[in-house]
Motif scaffolding. Sequence first.
Motif, PDB file in Angstrom:
ATOM      1  N   VAL A  18       0.828  -1.198   0.000  1.00 45.62           N
ATOM      2  CA  VAL A  18       0.000   0.000   0.000  1.00 45.62           C
ATOM      3  C   VAL A  18       0.866   1.252   0.000  1.00 45.62           C
ATOM      4  N   GLY A  19       1.981   1.206   0.719  1.00 44.02           N
ATOM      5  CA  GLY A  19       2.879   2.351   0.775  1.00 44.02           C
ATOM      6  C   GLY A  19       2.605   3.285   1.929  1.00 44.02           C
ATOM      7  N   GLU A  20       1.560   3.021   2.676  1.00 48.89           N
ATOM      8  CA  GLU A  20       1.220   3.855   3.824  1.00 48.89           C
ATOM      9  C   GLU A  20       0.380   3.036   4.793  1.00 48.89           C
ATOM     10  N   GLY A  21       0.334   3.466   6.020  1.00 46.94           N
ATOM     11  CA  GLY A  21      -0.482   2.784   7.020  1.00 46.94           C
ATOM     12  C   GLY A  21      -1.881   3.369   7.051  1.00 46.94           C
ATOM     13  N   GLY A  22      -2.596   3.082   8.105  1.00 44.01           N
ATOM     14  CA  GLY A  22      -3.905   3.685   8.303  1.00 44.01           C
ATOM     15  C   GLY A  22      -5.038   2.945   7.632  1.00 44.01           C
ATOM     16  N   GLU A  23      -6.014   3.712   7.173  1.00 40.84           N
ATOM     17  CA  GLU A  23      -7.254   3.163   6.627  1.00 40.84           C
ATOM     18  C   GLU A  23      -7.019   2.314   5.382  1.00 40.84           C
ATOM     19  N   LYS A  24      -6.138   2.763   4.510  1.00 42.06           N
ATOM     20  CA  LYS A  24      -5.883   2.035   3.266  1.00 42.06           C
ATOM     21  C   LYS A  24      -5.292   0.651   3.544  1.00 42.06           C
ATOM     22  N   LEU A  25      -4.372   0.577   4.483  1.00 42.93           N
ATOM     23  CA  LEU A  25      -3.762  -0.705   4.849  1.00 42.93           C
ATOM     24  C   LEU A  25      -4.783  -1.622   5.521  1.00 42.93           C
ATOM     25  N   THR A  26      -5.651  -1.074   6.320  1.00 44.14           N
ATOM     26  CA  THR A  26      -6.693  -1.865   6.975  1.00 44.14           C
ATOM     27  C   THR A  26      -7.641  -2.468   5.940  1.00 44.14           C
ATOM     28  N   VAL A  41      -0.377 -10.598   7.926  1.00 40.82           N
ATOM     29  CA  VAL A  41       0.543  -9.894   8.816  1.00 40.82           C
ATOM     30  C   VAL A  41       0.995  -8.616   8.120  1.00 40.82           C
ATOM     31  N   ARG A  42       1.310  -7.621   8.912  1.00 34.49           N
ATOM     32  CA  ARG A  42       1.794  -6.359   8.349  1.00 34.49           C
ATOM     33  C   ARG A  42       3.295  -6.440   8.128  1.00 34.49           C
ATOM     34  N   THR A  43       3.753  -5.760   7.090  1.00 36.35           N
ATOM     35  CA  THR A  43       5.185  -5.632   6.867  1.00 36.35           C
ATOM     36  C   THR A  43       5.549  -4.166   7.048  1.00 36.35           C
ATOM     37  N   TYR A  44       6.741  -3.942   7.555  1.00 39.87           N
ATOM     38  CA  TYR A  44       7.169  -2.602   7.926  1.00 39.87           C
ATOM     39  C   TYR A  44       8.344  -2.161   7.065  1.00 39.87           C
ATOM     40  N   SER A  45       8.462  -0.855   6.873  1.00 38.18           N
ATOM     41  CA  SER A  45       9.558  -0.330   6.062  1.00 38.18           C
ATOM     42  C   SER A  45      10.877  -0.499   6.805  1.00 38.18           C
ATOM     43  N   LYS A  46      11.936  -0.702   6.043  1.00 37.99           N
ATOM     44  CA  LYS A  46      13.255  -0.922   6.634  1.00 37.99           C
ATOM     45  C   LYS A  46      14.074   0.360   6.699  1.00 37.99           C
ATOM     46  N   VAL A  47      13.788   1.293   5.808  1.00 39.45           N
ATOM     47  CA  VAL A  47      14.553   2.539   5.751  1.00 39.45           C
ATOM     48  C   VAL A  47      13.606   3.730   5.664  1.00 39.45           C
ATOM     49  N   THR A  48      14.133   4.895   5.962  1.00 40.90           N
ATOM     50  CA  THR A  48      13.384   6.136   5.806  1.00 40.90           C
ATOM     51  C   THR A  48      13.635   6.682   4.407  1.00 40.90           C
ATOM     52  N   ASN A  49      12.560   7.023   3.711  1.00 46.57           N
ATOM     53  CA  ASN A  49      12.671   7.597   2.378  1.00 46.57           C
ATOM     54  C   ASN A  49      11.751   8.814   2.305  1.00 46.57           C
ATOM     55  N   PRO A  50      12.312  10.021   2.469  1.00 46.02           N
ATOM     56  CA  PRO A  50      11.460  11.214   2.497  1.00 46.02           C
ATOM     57  C   PRO A  50      10.771  11.513   1.162  1.00 46.02           C
ATOM     58  N   PHE A  52       9.216   9.408  -0.713  1.00 42.80           N
ATOM     59  CA  PHE A  52       7.951   8.688  -0.717  1.00 42.80           C
ATOM     60  C   PHE A  52       7.139   8.943   0.553  1.00 42.80           C
ATOM     61  N   GLY A  53       7.700   9.685   1.490  1.00 43.94           N
ATOM     62  CA  GLY A  53       7.004   9.962   2.742  1.00 43.94           C
ATOM     63  C   GLY A  53       6.936   8.752   3.652  1.00 43.94           C
ATOM     64  N   ILE A  54       7.988   7.933   3.634  1.00 46.11           N
ATOM     65  CA  ILE A  54       8.015   6.707   4.435  1.00 46.11           C
ATOM     66  C   ILE A  54       9.088   6.833   5.510  1.00 46.11           C
ATOM     67  N   ARG A  55       8.704   6.493   6.737  1.00 41.18           N
ATOM     68  CA  ARG A  55       9.658   6.463   7.836  1.00 41.18           C
ATOM     69  C   ARG A  55      10.005   5.020   8.172  1.00 41.18           C
ATOM     70  N   LYS A  56      11.147   4.839   8.821  1.00 40.43           N
ATOM     71  CA  LYS A  56      11.579   3.508   9.217  1.00 40.43           C
ATOM     72  C   LYS A  56      10.587   2.909  10.212  1.00 40.43           C
ATOM     73  N   LYS A  57      10.324   1.614  10.073  1.00 47.17           N
ATOM     74  CA  LYS A  57       9.413   0.841  10.924  1.00 47.17           C
ATOM     75  C   LYS A  57       7.961   1.300  10.826  1.00 47.17           C
ATOM     76  N   GLN A  58       7.601   1.901   9.717  1.00 44.14           N
ATOM     77  CA  GLN A  58       6.215   2.304   9.480  1.00 44.14           C
ATOM     78  C   GLN A  58       5.517   1.186   8.698  1.00 44.14           C
ATOM     79  N   PRO A  59       4.283   0.786   9.066  1.00 45.42           N
ATOM     80  CA  PRO A  59       3.600  -0.267   8.309  1.00 45.42           C
ATOM     81  C   PRO A  59       3.258   0.217   6.901  1.00 45.42           C
ATOM     82  N   ILE A  60       3.644  -0.582   5.895  1.00 43.56           N
ATOM     83  CA  ILE A  60       3.417  -0.155   4.511  1.00 43.56           C
ATOM     84  C   ILE A  60       2.743  -1.218   3.654  1.00 43.56           C
ATOM     85  N   ALA A  61       2.631  -2.448   4.144  1.00 41.72           N
ATOM     86  CA  ALA A  61       2.052  -3.512   3.325  1.00 41.72           C
ATOM     87  C   ALA A  61       1.526  -4.620   4.229  1.00 41.72           C
ATOM     88  N   CYS A  62       0.842  -5.578   3.609  1.00 38.32           N
ATOM     89  CA  CYS A  62       0.405  -6.762   4.335  1.00 38.32           C
ATOM     90  C   CYS A  62       0.588  -7.976   3.435  1.00 38.32           C
TER      91      CYS A  62
END
Length: 168
Positions: A18-26, A41-50, A52-62
């Motif tokens: 999904v690329g982001e957490g929240g409602e879309k991931l749910t 299960v949720r998968t979390y980002s490994k690195v911060t990438n500004p 794409f607006g992704i922070r490390k350990k943020q849920p981005i997929a399932c």
Amino acid sequence: MNVMQKPFIAKATINIGVGEGGEKLTRAEKLIETLVDQKPVRTYSKVTNPEFGIRKKQPIACKVTLRGEKADKIISMVLSGLENRIKASQFDKEGNVSFGIREHIDIPGVKYDPDIGIFGMDVSVTFQKPGHRIKERRLRPKKLPQAQRVTKEESMEYMKENFNVTIE
């Protein structure tokens, strides 16, 4: 053919990025749960990438891992959505195959639900031969002999025989 030389499907992994957490991931988790009757299960980002607006350990997929008959059933469902066609480039040298579907509503029998929306998904199928345990056992693990490794041609033949897939 020798029984120990026949490849089989060890597992099938379905992933919705999904690329982001929240409602879309749910909603993506809800879709996977309705498709396969198994909690993802949720998968979390490994690195911060500004960018794409992704922070490390943020849920981005399932994702969900399926084995046995469940894996065969979902693979045949998704392949029928792709009209049973796969490219030869989608097989890797270890004999695994990965393919994606752009919209989950392309799968026969799946209807559009406005509460969920439309998601694409990736399916990865892992092949093994009997005797693969010697590589993964705790005591005295060994290197897998060349004869016990699944080749690209063997997995292509398996997909043709068991799922009536045409390979382009």
